[in-house]
Design a protein around this motif. Structure first.
Motif, PDB file in Angstrom:
ATOM      1  N   ASP A  24       0.608  -1.158   0.097  1.00 59.06           N
ATOM      2  CA  ASP A  24      -0.054  -0.110   0.037  1.00 59.06           C
ATOM      3  C   ASP A  24       0.930   1.376  -0.087  1.00 59.06           C
ATOM      4  OD1 ASP A  24       0.970  -0.288   2.517  1.00 59.06           O
ATOM      5  OD2 ASP A  24      -0.810  -0.110   3.710  1.00 59.06           O
ATOM      6  N   ALA A  25       2.122   1.037  -0.179  1.00 61.57           N
ATOM      7  CA  ALA A  25       3.044   2.174  -0.194  1.00 61.57           C
ATOM      8  C   ALA A  25       2.763   3.216  -1.532  1.00 61.57           C
ATOM      9  CB  ALA A  25       4.381   1.858  -0.313  1.00 61.57           C
ATOM     10  N   PRO A  26       2.862   4.399  -1.183  1.00 58.38           N
ATOM     11  CA  PRO A  26       2.824   5.291  -2.548  1.00 58.38           C
ATOM     12  C   PRO A  26       3.958   4.807  -3.380  1.00 58.38           C
ATOM     13  CG  PRO A  26       2.988   6.756  -0.769  1.00 58.38           C
ATOM     14  CD  PRO A  26       3.153   5.156  -0.078  1.00 58.38           C
ATOM     15  N   ILE A  27       3.437   4.893  -4.902  1.00 56.72           N
ATOM     16  CA  ILE A  27       4.366   4.564  -6.042  1.00 56.72           C
ATOM     17  C   ILE A  27       5.420   5.826  -5.878  1.00 56.72           C
ATOM     18  CG2 ILE A  27       4.668   4.638  -8.632  1.00 56.72           C
ATOM     19  CD1 ILE A  27       1.744   3.964  -8.539  1.00 56.72           C
ATOM     20  N   ASP A 233       5.161  -0.386  -8.887  1.00 57.59           N
ATOM     21  CA  ASP A 233       5.275   0.100  -7.692  1.00 57.59           C
ATOM     22  C   ASP A 233       6.344   1.405  -7.341  1.00 57.59           C
ATOM     23  OD1 ASP A 233       3.546  -1.703  -6.120  1.00 57.59           O
ATOM     24  OD2 ASP A 233       4.911  -2.943  -7.669  1.00 57.59           O
ATOM     25  N   THR A 234       7.244   1.258  -8.229  1.00 53.61           N
ATOM     26  CA  THR A 234       8.280   2.403  -8.320  1.00 53.61           C
ATOM     27  C   THR A 234       8.380   2.653  -9.768  1.00 53.61           C
ATOM     28  OG1 THR A 234      10.351   3.235  -7.298  1.00 53.61           O
ATOM     29  CG2 THR A 234      10.373   0.798  -7.952  1.00 53.61           C
ATOM     30  N   ILE A 253       3.507  12.180 -14.587  1.00 52.94           N
ATOM     31  CA  ILE A 253       2.574  11.139 -14.974  1.00 52.94           C
ATOM     32  C   ILE A 253       1.769  10.594 -13.881  1.00 52.94           C
ATOM     33  CG2 ILE A 253       2.815   8.807 -15.573  1.00 52.94           C
ATOM     34  CD1 ILE A 253       5.108   9.373 -17.073  1.00 52.94           C
ATOM     35  N   LEU A 254       2.265  10.514 -12.659  1.00 52.04           N
ATOM     36  CA  LEU A 254       1.499  10.047 -11.603  1.00 52.04           C
ATOM     37  C   LEU A 254       0.424  10.958 -10.997  1.00 52.04           C
ATOM     38  CD1 LEU A 254       4.281   8.594  -9.027  1.00 52.04           C
ATOM     39  CD2 LEU A 254       2.827   7.454 -10.774  1.00 52.04           C
ATOM     40  N   LYS A 255       0.671  12.499 -11.297  1.00 49.44           N
ATOM     41  CA  LYS A 255      -0.400  13.311 -11.072  1.00 49.44           C
ATOM     42  C   LYS A 255      -1.153  13.308 -11.819  1.00 49.44           C
ATOM     43  CE  LYS A 255       2.532  16.878 -10.485  1.00 49.44           C
ATOM     44  NZ  LYS A 255       2.811  18.333 -10.035  1.00 49.44           N
ATOM     45  N   SER A 256      -1.233  13.240 -13.183  1.00 50.14           N
ATOM     46  CA  SER A 256      -2.229  12.904 -14.121  1.00 50.14           C
ATOM     47  C   SER A 256      -3.212  11.987 -14.082  1.00 50.14           C
ATOM     48  CB  SER A 256      -1.463  12.951 -15.613  1.00 50.14           C
ATOM     49  OG  SER A 256      -0.943  11.839 -15.838  1.00 50.14           O
ATOM     50  N   ARG A 260      -0.568  10.003  -7.259  1.00 49.64           N
ATOM     51  CA  ARG A 260       0.404  11.012  -6.281  1.00 49.64           C
ATOM     52  C   ARG A 260       0.346  12.513  -6.663  1.00 49.64           C
ATOM     53  NH1 ARG A 260       5.875   9.176  -4.754  1.00 49.64           N
ATOM     54  NH2 ARG A 260       6.122  10.639  -2.852  1.00 49.64           N
ATOM     55  N   SER A 261       0.425  12.817  -5.447  1.00 47.98           N
ATOM     56  CA  SER A 261       0.500  14.379  -5.343  1.00 47.98           C
ATOM     57  C   SER A 261       1.838  14.902  -4.820  1.00 47.98           C
ATOM     58  CB  SER A 261      -0.634  14.950  -4.446  1.00 47.98           C
ATOM     59  OG  SER A 261      -2.012  14.667  -4.929  1.00 47.98           O
TER      60      SER A 261
END
Length: 373
Positions: A24-27, A233-234, A253-256, A260-261
């Motif tokens: 469940d860790a952030p990417i 995951d990373t 990419i993650l924000k779009s 992830r913020s």
């Protein structure tokens, strides 16, 4: 609000220093230094530039024992987790494990005999550090190249599973895996095949993606498609550009995808003849000035009254262009007018004030929660 449909693939969680990867860790976002590792000053400075724009993990190439000693000095001077990139010489892996590496990037198959691999695994276990198996389409084993004739998803999978089997036999599961290629479709195929076979966390990347613009596009297509499938995951965006630019693109990419913020999510029009100010010039200045902001925030800057109000109502701060004064929205509500000729200064001031407000609210919530517990 539309609910994010992405459901991440369940994976085991491993640790890279202070950063968890998988589960469940952030990417997490990674990059790799391109300085000479033995130039400690230059390498530390480059790592810090990457950290300043949000890098979670940094990788450093360690090709020699001299570089291993330099790695030890670098480790003392930075706080971000460091991955040591090692090929062929298992003694270098043992050295950097002693010097404080948080993760060893190796291919067990090119380290040598199983006895040597066993020593590396023992060192990883002793120091409680993880590994990354890194498979690349351009460096597949000769017998696999002969079997498949060319790099394919199945070829990358077979290579990865060969390395994974070695670690399985040695009862070591604290590892993540990458199966990178420079081709978008090959990259996606390999990762999808691998994700169906193992539950270890996956490190995403399009290797040798190219120069800044084309490499960013290729990475966004391949990694974006995988992330939408819940795979990954990373990640590292591999560009022929400064490593801090890789970090920025990775977060974009993650924000779009709403995964992830990190800093400001700008909503800006492409500009047209309706614009009441030079949108492109204003946005370039704002991006440069506000690059240091890590607090998540939506900022809408639209050059006219057609789409401006609708976008502004959905943002933390929204500006609807008009001359001589533009209308500001705060939290979806009309707030005040500002001088259109001073947009950059005014928007920067509002953003920085909003950062203070959000951080104060966050601190109060932490205090309230701690007391309630």
């Amino acid at each position: 609000m539309i609910e994010n449909p992405i459901k991440r693939r369940p994976t085991r969680k491993i640790r890279v220093g202070s950063v968890y990867v998988g589960g469940d860790a952030p990417i997490s976002i990674q990059s790799m230094t391109n300085t000479e590792t033995c130039d400690v000053e230059a390498t530390v400075a480059q790592i810090q530039r990457c950290v300043d724009v949000g890098a979670d993990i940094m990788r450093v190439s360690v090709p020699t024992m001299e570089a291993a000693a330099a790695f030890g000095e670098i480790r003392k001077r930075v706080t971000v987790p460091l991955v040591a990139d090692i090929h062929f010489d298992y003694k270098i892996a043992l050295a950097v494990a002693d010097f404080g590496a948080d993760c060893l990037r190796i291919n067990p198959g090119n380290i040598g005999s199983e006895a040597k691999i066993r020593e590396v695994v023992a060192a990883a276990k002793h120091h409680d550090i993880s590994m990354r198996i890194g498979v690349n389409a351009g460096s597949l084993e000769k017998d696999i190249q002969k079997k498949y004739g060319e790099p394919t998803g199945q070829a990358l999978l077979e290579s990865a599973m060969r390395h994974i089997d070695i670690l399985d036999r040695l009862d070591f599961q604290e590892f993540k895996v990458s199966v990178k290629a420079s081709n978008v479709f090959l990259t996606m195929d390999a990762y999808r095949l691998l994700s169906a076979q193992i539950d270890n966390p996956l490190h995403l990347g399009v290797t040798e993606a190219g120069v800044y613009r084309t490499g960013s596009v290729k990475s966004a297509i391949a990694l974006g498609g995988l992330l939408m499938d819940g795979v990954g995951d990373t990640m590292r965006i591999s560009l022929a550009a400064e490593p801090e630019e890789e970090v920025k693109i990775g977060f974009d990419i993650l924000k779009s995808l709403g995964l992830r913020s990190n800093g400001i999510n700008f909503i800006a029009c492409p500009s047209c003849s309706r614009q009441e100010f030079n949108v492109i010039k204003v946005m370039q200045a704002l991006e440069e000035r506000l690059e240091d902001v890590r607090t998540p925030m939506d900022v809408s800057v639209i050059g006219c009254k057609v789409n401006g109000p609708g976008e502004a109502k959905e943002a933390d701060i929204g500006v609807v262009g008009a001359a001589p004064r533009s209308l500001v929205y705060r939290n979806g509500e009309k707030s005040h007018l500002i001088d259109t000729n001073q947009l950059v200064d005014e928007i920067e001031s509002m953003v920085r004030q909003r950062v203070v407000e959000l951080e104060e609210a966050k601190s109060k919530e932490i205090i309230r929660t701690s007391f309630s517990e």
